[in-house]
Scaffold this motif. Structure first.
Motif, mmCIF file in Angstrom:
data_model
loop_
_atom_site.group_PDB
_atom_site.id
_atom_site.type_symbol
_atom_site.label_atom_id
_atom_site.label_comp_id
_atom_site.label_asym_id
_atom_site.label_seq_id
_atom_site.Cartn_x
_atom_site.Cartn_y
_atom_site.Cartn_z
ATOM 1 N N SER A 165 0.911 -1.178 -0.097
ATOM 2 C CA SER A 165 -0.028 -0.047 0.081
ATOM 3 C C SER A 165 0.830 1.344 -0.097
ATOM 4 C CB SER A 165 -0.905 -0.069 1.093
ATOM 5 O OG SER A 165 -1.819 -1.083 1.197
ATOM 6 N N ILE A 166 2.004 1.030 0.409
ATOM 7 C CA ILE A 166 3.057 2.397 0.496
ATOM 8 C C ILE A 166 3.965 2.288 -0.835
ATOM 9 C CG2 ILE A 166 4.607 3.502 1.875
ATOM 10 C CD1 ILE A 166 3.374 2.322 4.069
ATOM 11 N N LYS A 167 3.859 2.906 -1.848
ATOM 12 C CA LYS A 167 4.593 2.879 -2.871
ATOM 13 C C LYS A 167 6.150 3.370 -2.794
ATOM 14 C CE LYS A 167 1.331 0.820 -4.921
ATOM 15 N NZ LYS A 167 1.400 -0.550 -4.996
ATOM 16 N N GLU A 168 7.053 2.614 -3.299
ATOM 17 C CA GLU A 168 8.425 3.137 -2.976
ATOM 18 C C GLU A 168 8.721 3.939 -4.373
ATOM 19 O OE1 GLU A 168 10.182 -1.396 -1.598
ATOM 20 O OE2 GLU A 168 9.403 -0.927 -3.675
ATOM 21 N N ASP A 169 10.035 4.470 -4.176
ATOM 22 C CA ASP A 169 10.399 5.753 -5.397
ATOM 23 C C ASP A 169 10.376 4.830 -6.571
ATOM 24 O OD1 ASP A 169 10.316 7.741 -3.521
ATOM 25 O OD2 ASP A 169 12.439 7.707 -3.110
ATOM 26 N N VAL A 170 10.840 3.883 -6.668
ATOM 27 C CA VAL A 170 11.183 3.115 -7.975
ATOM 28 C C VAL A 170 9.598 2.587 -8.429
ATOM 29 C CG1 VAL A 170 13.274 2.091 -7.603
ATOM 30 C CG2 VAL A 170 11.427 0.795 -6.579
ATOM 31 N N GLU A 171 8.586 2.471 -7.679
ATOM 32 C CA GLU A 171 7.191 2.183 -7.930
ATOM 33 C C GLU A 171 6.588 3.239 -8.751
ATOM 34 O OE1 GLU A 171 5.435 -1.525 -5.529
ATOM 35 O OE2 GLU A 171 6.507 0.039 -3.995
ATOM 36 N N ILE A 172 6.856 4.414 -7.782
ATOM 37 C CA ILE A 172 6.240 5.560 -8.282
ATOM 38 C C ILE A 172 6.649 6.096 -9.652
ATOM 39 C CG2 ILE A 172 6.188 8.169 -7.814
ATOM 40 C CD1 ILE A 172 6.141 7.427 -4.730
ATOM 41 N N ALA A 173 8.111 5.819 -10.060
ATOM 42 C CA ALA A 173 8.514 6.123 -11.200
ATOM 43 C C ALA A 173 7.708 5.090 -12.311
ATOM 44 C CB ALA A 173 10.191 5.930 -11.287
ATOM 45 N N GLU A 174 7.844 4.052 -12.102
ATOM 46 C CA GLU A 174 6.965 3.148 -12.991
ATOM 47 C C GLU A 174 5.593 3.512 -13.524
ATOM 48 O OE1 GLU A 174 8.338 0.647 -14.993
ATOM 49 O OE2 GLU A 174 10.149 1.497 -14.155
ATOM 50 N N ILE A 175 4.856 4.143 -12.072
ATOM 51 C CA ILE A 175 3.427 4.615 -12.347
ATOM 52 C C ILE A 175 3.417 5.602 -13.122
ATOM 53 C CG2 ILE A 175 1.743 5.407 -10.817
ATOM 54 C CD1 ILE A 175 2.368 3.676 -8.496
ATOM 55 N N GLU A 176 4.405 6.477 -13.141
ATOM 56 C CA GLU A 176 4.332 7.910 -13.984
ATOM 57 C C GLU A 176 4.468 7.498 -15.140
ATOM 58 O OE1 GLU A 176 7.370 10.079 -11.913
ATOM 59 O OE2 GLU A 176 5.919 10.924 -10.465
ATOM 60 N N LYS A 177 5.333 6.329 -15.519
ATOM 61 C CA LYS A 177 5.568 5.981 -16.881
ATOM 62 C C LYS A 177 4.149 5.206 -17.406
ATOM 63 C CE LYS A 177 10.541 4.551 -16.399
ATOM 64 N NZ LYS A 177 11.337 3.554 -16.396
ATOM 65 N N ALA A 178 3.620 4.707 -16.701
ATOM 66 C CA ALA A 178 2.229 4.029 -16.997
ATOM 67 C C ALA A 178 1.248 5.262 -17.384
ATOM 68 C CB ALA A 178 1.569 3.064 -16.109
ATOM 69 N N GLU A 179 1.292 6.106 -16.723
ATOM 70 C CA GLU A 179 0.492 7.471 -16.900
ATOM 71 C C GLU A 179 0.760 8.117 -18.176
ATOM 72 O OE1 GLU A 179 1.306 9.831 -13.318
ATOM 73 O OE2 GLU A 179 -0.198 8.855 -12.029
ATOM 74 N N ASP A 180 1.924 8.242 -18.421
ATOM 75 C CA ASP A 180 2.264 8.767 -19.755
ATOM 76 C C ASP A 180 1.629 7.952 -20.754
ATOM 77 O OD1 ASP A 180 3.642 10.983 -18.727
ATOM 78 O OD2 ASP A 180 5.637 9.564 -18.760
ATOM 79 N N ILE A 181 2.002 6.583 -20.551
ATOM 80 C CA ILE A 181 1.557 5.591 -21.988
ATOM 81 C C ILE A 181 -0.164 5.741 -21.925
ATOM 82 C CG2 ILE A 181 1.260 3.294 -22.648
ATOM 83 C CD1 ILE A 181 3.780 2.743 -21.239
ATOM 84 N N THR A 182 -0.742 5.905 -20.784
ATOM 85 C CA THR A 182 -2.208 5.923 -20.732
ATOM 86 C C THR A 182 -2.590 7.188 -21.343
ATOM 87 O OG1 THR A 182 -2.172 4.734 -18.436
ATOM 88 C CG2 THR A 182 -4.209 6.142 -19.109
ATOM 89 N N CYS A 183 -1.965 8.445 -21.025
ATOM 90 C CA CYS A 183 -2.263 9.775 -21.663
ATOM 91 C C CYS A 183 -2.162 9.554 -23.217
ATOM 92 C CB CYS A 183 -1.396 10.632 -21.060
ATOM 93 S SG CYS A 183 -1.542 12.350 -22.030
ATOM 94 N N GLU A 184 -1.038 9.035 -23.549
ATOM 95 C CA GLU A 184 -0.941 8.689 -25.261
ATOM 96 C C GLU A 184 -2.164 7.919 -25.754
ATOM 97 O OE1 GLU A 184 2.121 6.883 -28.477
ATOM 98 O OE2 GLU A 184 2.806 7.114 -26.265
ATOM 99 N N MET A 185 -2.669 6.765 -25.042
ATOM 100 C CA MET A 185 -3.603 6.064 -25.498
ATOM 101 C C MET A 185 -5.172 6.893 -25.487
ATOM 102 S SD MET A 185 -2.695 2.371 -23.363
ATOM 103 C CE MET A 185 -4.073 1.566 -23.782
ATOM 104 N N GLN A 186 -5.119 7.539 -24.508
ATOM 105 C CA GLN A 186 -6.462 8.283 -24.247
ATOM 106 C C GLN A 186 -6.718 9.673 -25.371
ATOM 107 O OE1 GLN A 186 -8.810 7.759 -21.993
ATOM 108 N NE2 GLN A 186 -10.086 9.409 -22.453
ATOM 109 N N THR A 187 -5.343 10.352 -25.475
ATOM 110 C CA THR A 187 -5.417 11.274 -26.486
ATOM 111 C C THR A 187 -5.604 10.807 -27.855
ATOM 112 O OG1 THR A 187 -3.035 11.511 -26.384
ATOM 113 C CG2 THR A 187 -4.276 12.890 -24.964
#
Length: 246
Positions: A165-187
Motif C-alpha cells: 500500500s506504500i509505494k517506493e520511489d522506484v514504483e512511483i517512477a513506473e507508475i508515472e511511466k504508465a500514466e504517460d502511456i495511458t495519456c498517449e492512449m487516451q488522446t
C-alpha cells in the motif's frame, strides 16, 4: 527488474511482520490457448514479482520466518529450450539478481513443504486466482485445491497489503511511466473518435500503443459506444454522430 536491494528490503520488511512459519509464493505458469506451446500473453504473479522480481514462468519462492532462509525454486532451461530460445541464465543466476542465494529444482519444493507439514509448521500463502496455482498448492499442501482460497493466510494477506500500500520511489517512477502511456492512449482515442470509425479500429491502435512501449494494457481495454453496459468488451459497433464513446 529493480536493483536487488529493493527485493532484499521487501523480504526483510515482510519478515519483520511475520513471526512464524514459512511463506510460499507460487509464480504463474504459461497458460495454453489451444495447445501447450501456443500460450496466452504472459503475466507473472504480482506478489511473486514484488518479492522476487523474476518475470519468468515456472518458479516459486519460499521465505522461512524462523530460519530467515529465502529460496527460489525452478528448473534450469534444457537443451530443447535453448534450441528455440538461445542461451538462457540459470535459476541461480536469476535468483541472485533479486538477492536470493539459495535455489533448488522445482521438485525439491514439495519435499520441503511436506517436511514442514510433517513438523506441524504453519505455511502461509496468498489467495490463488489461477486454476494451475490452486492445483499446485493443493498438491503441495495435501489439500483439496478448491479450498485454497479459503485456506489462505490472513496474517500474510494483511502483511503484504500493508507493504504494497506504500509505494517506493522506484514504483512511483513506473507508475508515472504508465500514466504517460495511458495519456498517449487516451488522446489517440480522442483524435480517432469520428463517425464511421469502428470501435475495433480504435481498440487495435490503443493495444498497439501499449505493447509498443513494452508493457501491454494492465487489463482488457473497455471501449464502447454502449457505455451503459459496464466492462463492455465487444468492439463491433460503428461510431455515429451524437453517440458518446467511453
Amino acid at each position: 527488474m529493480f536493483e536487488k536491494e529493493v527485493y532484499i528490503k521487501r523480504r526483510q520488511s515482510l519478515k519483520s511482520l511475520m513471526n512464524n512459519g514459512i511463506a510460499l509464493f507460487v509464480g504463474n505458469v504459461e497458460s495454453p490457448m489451444n495447445y501447450p506451446d501456443n500460450t496466452y500473453h504472459w503475466r507473472q504473479d504480482s506478489d511473486f514479482l514484488y518479492f522476487f522480481g523474476i518475470d519468468l514462468p515456472g518458479l516459486a519462492g519460499l521465505i522461512d520466518f524462523n530460519s530467515g532462509d529465502e529460496t527460489v525454486f525452478g528448473n534450469d532451461f534444457t537443451v530443447d529450450d535453448i534450441v528455440w530460445m538461445g542461451p538462457q541464465p540459470t535459476v541461480a543466476e536469476l535468483a541472485s539478481l533479486a538477492g536470493v542465494g539459495l535455489t533448488h529444482p522445482m521438485a525439491k519444493l514439495a519435499d520441503m513443504v511436506h517436511e514442514a507439514l510433517d513438523e506441524g509448521r504453519e505455511i502461509h500463502f496468498l489467495p490463488p486466482y489461477r486454476a494451475e496455482t490452486k492445483m499446485t498448492l493443493g498438491a503441495l499442501l495435501r489439500e483439496n485445491p478448491c479450498q485454497m482460497r479459503t485456506r489462505a493466510s490472513e496474517q500474510l494477506i494483511r502483511s503484504v497489503v500493508s507493504l504494497r500500500s506504500i509505494k517506493e520511489d522506484v514504483e512511483i517512477a513506473e507508475i508515472e511511466k504508465a500514466e504517460d502511456i495511458t495519456c498517449e492512449m487516451q488522446t489517440t482515442a480522442m483524435r480517432m473518435c469520428k463517425p464511421g470509425v469502428t470501435e475495433q479500429e480504435i481498440y487495435g491502435v490503443l493495444q498497439g500503443i501499449a505493447f509498443s512501449h513494452g508493457a501491454g494494457p494492465s487489463f482488457p481495454i473497455i471501449l464502447s459506444i454502449n457505455g451503459q453496459t459496464l466492462h463492455n468488451h465487444v468492439h463491433v459497433n460503428v461510431l455515429r454522430e451524437g453517440r458518446m464513446m467511453v
